[in-house]
Design a protein around this motif. Structure first.
Motif, PDB file in Angstrom:
ATOM      1  N   ILE A   1      -0.504   4.082  -5.680  1.00 59.20           N
ATOM      2  CA  ILE A   1       0.102   4.117  -4.349  1.00 59.20           C
ATOM      3  C   ILE A   1       1.237   5.137  -4.327  1.00 59.20           C
ATOM      4  O   ILE A   1       1.877   5.407  -5.342  1.00 59.20           O
ATOM      5  CB  ILE A   1       0.616   2.729  -3.911  1.00 59.20           C
ATOM      6  CG1 ILE A   1       1.653   2.180  -4.890  1.00 59.20           C
ATOM      7  CG2 ILE A   1      -0.540   1.750  -3.764  1.00 59.20           C
ATOM      8  CD1 ILE A   1       2.209   0.832  -4.479  1.00 59.20           C
ATOM      9  N   SER A   2       1.469   5.685  -3.161  1.00 60.09           N
ATOM     10  CA  SER A   2       2.519   6.685  -2.987  1.00 60.09           C
ATOM     11  C   SER A   2       3.867   6.017  -2.810  1.00 60.09           C
ATOM     12  O   SER A   2       3.962   4.831  -2.452  1.00 60.09           O
ATOM     13  CB  SER A   2       2.210   7.579  -1.782  1.00 60.09           C
ATOM     14  OG  SER A   2       1.001   8.280  -1.965  1.00 60.09           O
TER      15      SER A   2
ATOM     16  N   GLU B   1       0.819  -1.210   0.000  1.00 59.70           N
ATOM     17  CA  GLU B   1       0.000   0.000   0.000  1.00 59.70           C
ATOM     18  C   GLU B   1       0.856   1.264   0.000  1.00 59.70           C
ATOM     19  O   GLU B   1       0.331   2.370  -0.146  1.00 59.70           O
ATOM     20  CB  GLU B   1      -0.921  -0.018   1.217  1.00 59.70           C
ATOM     21  CG  GLU B   1      -1.870  -1.210   1.200  1.00 59.70           C
ATOM     22  CD  GLU B   1      -2.665  -1.338   2.489  1.00 59.70           C
ATOM     23  OE1 GLU B   1      -3.227  -0.319   2.940  1.00 59.70           O
ATOM     24  OE2 GLU B   1      -2.720  -2.460   3.048  1.00 59.70           O
ATOM     25  N   LEU B   2       2.148   1.113   0.178  1.00 58.47           N
ATOM     26  CA  LEU B   2       3.105   2.221   0.139  1.00 58.47           C
ATOM     27  C   LEU B   2       4.446   1.625  -0.251  1.00 58.47           C
ATOM     28  O   LEU B   2       4.782   0.499   0.153  1.00 58.47           O
ATOM     29  CB  LEU B   2       3.207   2.901   1.508  1.00 58.47           C
ATOM     30  CG  LEU B   2       4.281   3.982   1.666  1.00 58.47           C
ATOM     31  CD1 LEU B   2       3.905   5.240   0.872  1.00 58.47           C
ATOM     32  CD2 LEU B   2       4.488   4.347   3.152  1.00 58.47           C
TER      33      LEU B   2
END
Length: 448
Positions: A158-159, A135-136
């Motif tokens: 996602i970042s 998720e990151l």
């Protein structure tokens, strides 16, 4: 068993063998001492607001319940675990393991992936991490790797918190947690201006880094009402720096000026002229250099070689302040006498010293300088993972204007993805360095 649990067990065993403190209870996060916690930093009040002094950073307790309501939160860590930069990558992973033990709860799962130190390897690592529901993304390290991973992360929505200093890669969901030269140049120039410097010069390597530093110096000087009056560059592989230092010092012109002055005084023949000649007996040059401070953005061997020549060509460190960048943030520079008294900006040293002590006790070796980025990035991710899943790793959460406090002091991401740091100014002495201007404890409110 999740990798995070394996890491915490491994670190716990080593801590038990090497440390007297029970970290499972104290859970320190290396913020100025063993009792401090990795935390959010209070934002300073707006300039015209009648308010009390800014409160100190407020601690975030470790092992708080996860916002994922029992689900695992997967965060990828992309590092060069093989290839020429494997030593740095593995040390950053070791530091991340310490952060897991200090900060993460049982729902946080770190997914280390080897980039092999290449753009192609970074792409494969990112693809595998995304397939594992990351998720990151933390990392990668090198600019080429970041460039390869950025479109993959953007496509997955996602970042990414990368470790490159290549400013052009920031933005559009990519944040750069690194040590870029611009903030350190801004800080040391502002401090030198406060101490009276008005005219700045630079002696920089002819590299992209050197070019960026010179550009940063011009912008920083302009912002404080000062000026850059001279810049000189040298090839990074040079072995003889005398010609470029000679030019910086205007040595031939100033020596000629001394010869003219002596001739005029000798021709005058009066008592005052004879006394003036005596005062010039030990001089090599005459006339003003034209600058009050000179920026030397290089490190270790090249820096010492360049700096030693400045007094030789009559650039007196007692009259001209020598300034550095974050590359000066290393031990042993005081062994070069010309650098003693020089100023540079860097994160506050005490929290990092405590981190380095723990790292040595755990892994029986000193960490490389970049290891702290592995700790701070992982701790940041573990804190943000406690937010509701829909906002935990959004650009807005990462760019919280209050910022965060880590091993390298306070930091925050700007909306454009670049990092701001709260830096101290340090002065080189013969045994190391000392703080002459402390790092801030909070950020001012961003300009609107």
């Amino acid at each position: 068993m999740p990798y995070s649990a394996i890491c915490r067990r491994s670190v716990a065993r080593r801590l038990a063998a090497t440390c007297a403190v029970v970290f499972a209870l104290a859970m320190p996060a290396l913020l100025g001492g063993c009792a401090a916690k990795y935390s959010s930093v209070a934002t300073a009040p707006a300039p015209l607001q009648a308010a009390p002094a800014v409160a100190p950073p407020q601690a975030i307790e470790p092992a708080a319940p996860s916002a994922a309501t029992g689900d695992q939160v997967h965060v990828a860590l992309l590092l060069p675990l093989s290839g020429p930069n494997a030593g740095i990558g593995r040390a950053m992973l070791d530091a991340a393991q310490i952060a897991l033990f200090d900060i993460a709860d049982e729902h946080f799962v770190l997914l280390p992936r080897d980039t092999e130190g290449t753009p192609e390897g970074a792409g494969r690592a990112a693809t595998a991490a995304i397939a594992d529901h990351a998720e990151l993304i933390l990392g990668p390290l090198l600019a080429g790797e970041v460039e390869a991973v950025k479109p993959l992360a953007r496509q997955a929505g996602i970042s990414m918190v990368a470790f490159s200093t290549a400013d052009q890669l920031a933005g559009d969901g990519t944040f750069l947690l690194s040590f870029p030269p611009r903030p350190s140049v801004n800080r040391v120039v502002a401090f030198a201006r406060e101490r009276g410097a008005m005219r700045f010069a630079a002696l920089a390597p002819a590299t992209p880094y050197g070019q960026l530093v010179v550009e940063s110096l011009r912008a920083a000087a302009n912002s404080v009402g000062a000026s850059v009056v001279q810049t000189e560059t040298y090839e990074p592989g040079a072995t003889d720096y005398r010609p470029v230092v000679r030019r910086l010092a205007s040595f031939d012109e100033r020596r000629a000026a001394l010869a003219r002055t002596r001739a005029q005084l000798s021709a005058a023949g009066d008592e005052a002229s004879r006394q003036a000649l005596q005062r010039l007996a030990g001089s090599e040059t005459a006339g003003d250099l034209g600058f009050d401070a000179v920026l030397l953005p290089d490190g270790d061997g090249q820096l010492k070689a360049v700096a030693s020549l400045l007094p030789y060509f009559d650039i007196d460190p007692g009259k001209v302040r020598f300034l550095g960048t974050g590359l000066w943030d290393e031990p042993g520079l005081g062994t070069e006498p010309a650098l003693v008294g020089g100023w540079f900006a860097a994160p506050p040293p005490a929290p990092r010293a405590e981190f380095e002590r723990r790292f040595r006790e755990l892994y029986n070796q000193a960490p490389p300088r970049l290891a702290t980025l592995g700790y701070d990035a992982t701790a940041l991710a573990a804190i943000l993972a406690r937010k509701p899943r829909s906002i935990a790793f959004t650009p807005e959460s990462l760019a919280d204007p209050s910022g965060f406090s880590g091993v390298d002091g306070i930091f925050r991401f700007r909306p454009d993805g670049l990092v701001e740091r709260g830096l101290a100014v340090l002065e080189i002495d013969r045994t190391g360095s000392r703080i002459v201007s402390p790092a801030p404890e909070s950020f001012e409110a961003p300009a609107t």
